[in-house]
Structures are given as C-alpha cells and as structure tokens.
Design a protein around this motif. Structure first.
Motif, PDB file in Angstrom:
ATOM      1  N   GLY A 116       0.799  -1.213   0.000  1.00  0.00           N
ATOM      2  CA  GLY A 116       0.000   0.000   0.000  1.00  0.00           C
ATOM      3  C   GLY A 116       0.836   1.269   0.000  1.00  0.00           C
ATOM      4  N   LEU A 117       1.972   1.256   0.702  1.00  0.00           N
ATOM      5  CA  LEU A 117       2.833   2.433   0.740  1.00  0.00           C
ATOM      6  C   LEU A 117       3.501   2.678  -0.610  1.00  0.00           C
ATOM      7  N   ASP A 118       3.924   1.610  -1.276  1.00  0.00           N
ATOM      8  CA  ASP A 118       4.511   1.773  -2.613  1.00  0.00           C
ATOM      9  C   ASP A 118       3.489   2.380  -3.571  1.00  0.00           C
ATOM     10  N   PHE A 119       2.267   1.865  -3.497  1.00  0.00           N
ATOM     11  CA  PHE A 119       1.204   2.387  -4.358  1.00  0.00           C
ATOM     12  C   PHE A 119       0.929   3.856  -4.048  1.00  0.00           C
ATOM     13  N   LEU A 120       0.849   4.195  -2.764  1.00  0.00           N
ATOM     14  CA  LEU A 120       0.587   5.572  -2.364  1.00  0.00           C
ATOM     15  C   LEU A 120       1.702   6.500  -2.838  1.00  0.00           C
ATOM     16  N   SER A 121       2.941   6.061  -2.680  1.00  0.00           N
ATOM     17  CA  SER A 121       4.074   6.879  -3.105  1.00  0.00           C
ATOM     18  C   SER A 121       4.000   7.193  -4.596  1.00  0.00           C
ATOM     19  N   ARG A 122       3.703   6.185  -5.406  1.00  0.00           N
ATOM     20  CA  ARG A 122       3.600   6.386  -6.853  1.00  0.00           C
ATOM     21  C   ARG A 122       2.402   7.272  -7.198  1.00  0.00           C
ATOM     22  N   LEU A 123       1.299   7.023  -6.515  1.00  0.00           N
ATOM     23  CA  LEU A 123       0.085   7.794  -6.782  1.00  0.00           C
ATOM     24  C   LEU A 123       0.305   9.280  -6.515  1.00  0.00           C
ATOM     25  N   MET A 124       0.947   9.611  -5.377  1.00  0.00           N
ATOM     26  CA  MET A 124       1.109  11.012  -5.007  1.00  0.00           C
ATOM     27  C   MET A 124       2.144  11.723  -5.875  1.00  0.00           C
ATOM     28  N   ARG A 125       3.007  10.980  -6.523  1.00  0.00           N
ATOM     29  CA  ARG A 125       3.947  11.592  -7.470  1.00  0.00           C
ATOM     30  C   ARG A 125       3.315  11.793  -8.836  1.00  0.00           C
ATOM     31  N   LEU A 126       2.522  10.800  -9.265  1.00  0.00           N
ATOM     32  CA  LEU A 126       2.045  10.801 -10.649  1.00  0.00           C
ATOM     33  C   LEU A 126       0.634  11.354 -10.811  1.00  0.00           C
ATOM     34  N   ARG A 127      -0.228  11.096  -9.834  1.00  0.00           N
ATOM     35  CA  ARG A 127      -1.600  11.588  -9.925  1.00  0.00           C
ATOM     36  C   ARG A 127      -2.104  11.913  -8.525  1.00  0.00           C
ATOM     37  N   PRO A 128      -1.624  13.001  -7.943  1.00  0.00           N
ATOM     38  CA  PRO A 128      -1.977  13.331  -6.551  1.00  0.00           C
ATOM     39  C   PRO A 128      -3.485  13.448  -6.364  1.00  0.00           C
ATOM     40  N   MET A 129      -3.973  12.812  -5.318  1.00  0.00           N
ATOM     41  CA  MET A 129      -5.402  12.877  -5.017  1.00  0.00           C
ATOM     42  C   MET A 129      -5.610  12.589  -3.535  1.00  0.00           C
ATOM     43  N   PRO A 130      -6.764  12.939  -2.983  1.00  0.00           N
ATOM     44  CA  PRO A 130      -7.002  12.701  -1.557  1.00  0.00           C
ATOM     45  C   PRO A 130      -7.101  11.209  -1.238  1.00  0.00           C
ATOM     46  N   VAL A 131      -6.344  10.796  -0.229  1.00  0.00           N
ATOM     47  CA  VAL A 131      -6.322   9.395   0.198  1.00  0.00           C
ATOM     48  C   VAL A 131      -6.568   9.332   1.702  1.00  0.00           C
ATOM     49  N   VAL A 132      -7.496   8.462   2.099  1.00  0.00           N
ATOM     50  CA  VAL A 132      -7.722   8.151   3.510  1.00  0.00           C
ATOM     51  C   VAL A 132      -7.256   6.723   3.734  1.00  0.00           C
ATOM     52  N   MET A 133      -6.271   6.542   4.599  1.00  0.00           N
ATOM     53  CA  MET A 133      -5.724   5.207   4.860  1.00  0.00           C
ATOM     54  C   MET A 133      -6.627   4.442   5.830  1.00  0.00           C
ATOM     55  N   VAL A 134      -6.717   3.144   5.602  1.00  0.00           N
ATOM     56  CA  VAL A 134      -7.425   2.253   6.519  1.00  0.00           C
ATOM     57  C   VAL A 134      -6.371   1.350   7.136  1.00  0.00           C
ATOM     58  N   SER A 135      -6.086   1.569   8.421  1.00  0.00           N
ATOM     59  CA  SER A 135      -4.943   0.931   9.083  1.00  0.00           C
ATOM     60  C   SER A 135      -5.405  -0.031  10.165  1.00  0.00           C
ATOM     61  N   THR A 136      -4.610  -1.027  10.430  1.00  0.00           N
ATOM     62  CA  THR A 136      -4.866  -1.940  11.538  1.00  0.00           C
ATOM     63  C   THR A 136      -4.240  -1.365  12.797  1.00  0.00           C
ATOM     64  N   LEU A 137      -4.959  -1.438  13.893  1.00  0.00           N
ATOM     65  CA  LEU A 137      -4.499  -0.854  15.152  1.00  0.00           C
ATOM     66  C   LEU A 137      -3.457  -1.761  15.812  1.00  0.00           C
ATOM     67  N   THR A 138      -2.248  -1.739  15.270  1.00  0.00           N
ATOM     68  CA  THR A 138      -1.110  -2.463  15.821  1.00  0.00           C
ATOM     69  C   THR A 138       0.082  -1.517  15.812  1.00  0.00           C
ATOM     70  N   GLU A 139       1.169  -1.915  16.474  1.00  0.00           N
ATOM     71  CA  GLU A 139       2.361  -1.066  16.480  1.00  0.00           C
ATOM     72  C   GLU A 139       2.901  -0.901  15.065  1.00  0.00           C
ATOM     73  N   ARG A 140       2.941  -2.015  14.318  1.00  0.00           N
ATOM     74  CA  ARG A 140       3.392  -1.898  12.930  1.00  0.00           C
ATOM     75  C   ARG A 140       2.413  -1.061  12.114  1.00  0.00           C
ATOM     76  N   GLY A 141       1.118  -1.258  12.361  1.00  0.00           N
ATOM     77  CA  GLY A 141       0.121  -0.475  11.646  1.00  0.00           C
ATOM     78  C   GLY A 141       0.295   1.009  11.909  1.00  0.00           C
ATOM     79  N   ALA A 142       0.639   1.379  13.144  1.00  0.00           N
ATOM     80  CA  ALA A 142       0.857   2.788  13.479  1.00  0.00           C
ATOM     81  C   ALA A 142       2.061   3.337  12.737  1.00  0.00           C
TER      82      ALA A 142
END
Length: 363
Positions: free
Chosen positions: A64-90
């Motif tokens: 998801g982070l790789d996709f977000l990074s590419r998206l914000m460089r090539l076609r910036p748009m509003p994104v709301v992340m859906v995260s799991t409530l874990t230490e890694r998720g944070a």
C-alpha cells in the motif's frame, strides 16, 4: 450538489463490502468502485476518476505504501488510509501521512466488521474532509536516500535561543494534516528551545509511535506525555491518544496533566483543553501555534491565551492541508502572526532570542 466519488481499495472482500455500504448510505457521496489490490485500483482510478480513495496498508501484488508513493507523485489525489491498530500499523500509517495521505482510520484487530460499522461516522467525516483538502504532488525520492528511511523537510539554520528557558512554554494544536506540519515545526527548533506541549488529534495506539518518530528527527527530545511528569526545556510532549493533556504548576515547575474525560469539541485529546490550561497557568510566558486541521477546536481557547498575554502564530491558508482550525483562530482574533508553515519556526526562534537576550550562536 454533485456527490463525492469514492474508490475503496482493500484486499478483504468483507471490508470492501462494509465500506461500500457505509459510503453509499451518505446522501453526498457514492462508492463508484472497489478494488482488491493496487493494480486493479490503478485501472479504476484511471477510468472512473474518483474524488477520494480509501486505501488499505497491507495489500497483495503491491504494498500500500509503494502504491501511495507512486500515486502522489504521478496523480496526486485525496487518500484516507485504513490501518490496523497495531504497532506496525501505526508506524506504516505515519509513513503514509508523510507520503501525502490526508488522514487515516484505525480498524480494530478483531471484530473488524462491527468495528468498522461503529466507525462509520468517522470514516465518512474523513472522506468529506479529504475531498476538500489541499493536495500537493510529492517529490520523487532522492536516489541516495536509503530505502525506507524517513524523509524530513530540510531544516532551517537553527539559531540557539541563548539559554534554556524554564518559564516559557510553546503550545501547538493541530488536526488533519498536522502530523507532518507539527514535524516541520519541531525539526526546525534548536535543542535549547523552551518546552513544547502538543495536542494532535490522534486515536489511541498511534501517539507513542508518532512521538518516537519525531524524537528520531528532531534536535529536541520528543515523547508521549505522562501524567505528573515535569515539563522540561528542550523537550516535546505529545498528548496521548484518547486522553486530554494540560499543564499545571507545582511549585517552581510546570507538570503535565494527562486525564480521561468527555470529548471536548468532539475530540479527545482536545486543543481547547490544552490551550485553556496555557492561558490559566502559563499566561504571558506561553507561545501558541495553531496548525492545519478541520473544525474549530482550540480557536476560542487560543484567544483566551492571547488575552492572558501569550504570543500566537497561526498557519496560513496556502500551506494548510485543511484551513478550518487556523481560520477559526484568526476569526476569533487569536493570531498575532499568520505565516506559511515554513516560516513559523524561524519567527518563533527570533522572538525567543529577542525576549531572552539570547546569543547569535549557531548550532
């Protein structure tokens, strides 16, 4: 009024179904597509042109982070992340905000279906905010940057304030877009600045990781605030998610007060609670900073701070992700200076040096 068009991206069919149902129940938004992986999402975005996407962090075929990074460089748009409530998720969620996501929703580790339904109001509110947010194209990562290393804004030349002040305290309030805005202020503060006390709207489980991330980037030491601890110069204190943070006086010292309680302005922690304590306890030795965020939390209390003698900085509209809280602070007459985010730290340092009679030494 045209409906906000949303594409849901999540590898769980159940989550996709529930999010689609929640979105389609709203009179002002519509789920126009649901993708199970980033490759499918890429095609949907290209063909359907959504206004907002919700994005899961851990996805098949592409992270998801790789996709977000590419998206914000090539076609910036509003994104709301859906995260799991874990230490890694944070940790991953904070990286997503750094990459340009507007906000996030923390889904529970267990009871996901019921948990997401309970979060329906939060989810739809954040989609509405994201649809109106200021989006900026992310810069391509520097070739020399280590993979996965945090990328911080280039600090200004940090002028020493001359001596550690135990009397003055800097108070920061922020919400949507504020994790990065607060970081951009803090990394530009010298190690000998006064204590900084921060309320950033965040849920439980994320503020400890956020404080640790800031601590690794800043000259000052940054931690999650603990009830009863002494507030020290050269340190930053983050309000724990789910608790209000305020300051009190104990003899010659300031201490942090971390308390449960009812939400204030729908928030816990609330900027209103922190800023009211600044006015009551610190008075003319307080410096207030209001950063990007939706709503009006803290605006009235910032005016109370000003009336008690504080000097206040408010982020300008052009540099805000969401101009709600700063706009309300300005309207309340709480601002002494309205500045671009990039100038707040330098103006603050200059004022501290002048009022402290600090040296012109560089650190």
């Amino acid at each position: 009024m045209a409906k906000t068009k949303v594409v849901v991206v999540d590898d769980s069919a159940l989550v996709r179904s529930i999010l689609t149902e929640i979105i389609n129940r709203q009179p002002d938004m519509e789920c126009i597509g649901a993708a199970s992986d980033p490759l499918m999402a890429r095609e949907m975005i290209r063909n359907l042109n959504p206004d907002v996407i919700t994005l899961d962090v851990e996805m098949p075929k592409m992270d998801g982070l790789d996709f977000l990074s590419r998206l914000m460089r090539l076609r910036p748009m509003p994104v709301v992340m859906v995260s799991t409530l874990t230490e890694r998720g944070a940790d991953v969620t904070l990286k997503a905000l750094e990459l340009g996501a507007i906000d996030f929703v923390a889904k529970p580790k267990i009871g996901v279906a019921d948990g997401i339904r309970l979060l329906a109001q939060d989810i739809t509110d954040k989609i509405r905010i994201a649809a109106k947010a200021h989006i900026r194209r992310a810069a391509a990562p520097a070739p020399s940057a280590a993979a996965g290393a945090p990328v911080a804004a280039k600090p200004v030349t940090m002028a020493s304030v001359g001596r550690l002040s135990t009397e003055k305290i800097i108070f920061i309030g922020a919400s949507t877009g504020g994790t990065e805005a607060t970081k951009d202020v803090l990394i530009n503060l010298p190690a000998d600045c006064p204590a900084v006390v921060i309320t950033q709207h965040m849920p439980p489980g994320f503020t400890k990781s956020y404080a640790a991330r800031l601590d690794g980037l800043c000259k000052i030491r940054v931690k999650e605030a603990q009830d009863g601890e002494r507030i020290l110069p050269g340190h930053g204190y983050i309000a724990p998610g789910g608790f209000h943070l305020s300051v009190e006086r104990s003899g010659a010292n300031y201490i942090a007060r971390v308390q449960d309680g009812e939400p204030v302005n729908r928030h816990k922690p609330s900027v209103e609670v922190l800023f009211n304590s600044a006015a009551r306890v610190v008075g003319p030795n307080a410096l207030g900073i209001m950063l990007t965020g939706m709503g009006a939390d803290g605006a009235r209390a910032m005016k109370v701070m000003k009336d008690a003698g504080s000097y206040n900085y408010v982020q300008d509209e052009a540099s805000c992700v969401v101009f709600g809280m700063p706009r309300e602070a300005i309207a309340a007459g709480a601002a002494d200076e309205v500045l671009p985010l990039s100038e707040i730290a330098s103006h603050l340092i200059d004022r501290l040096r002048k009022t402290a009679g600090g040296s012109l030494n560089r650190v």
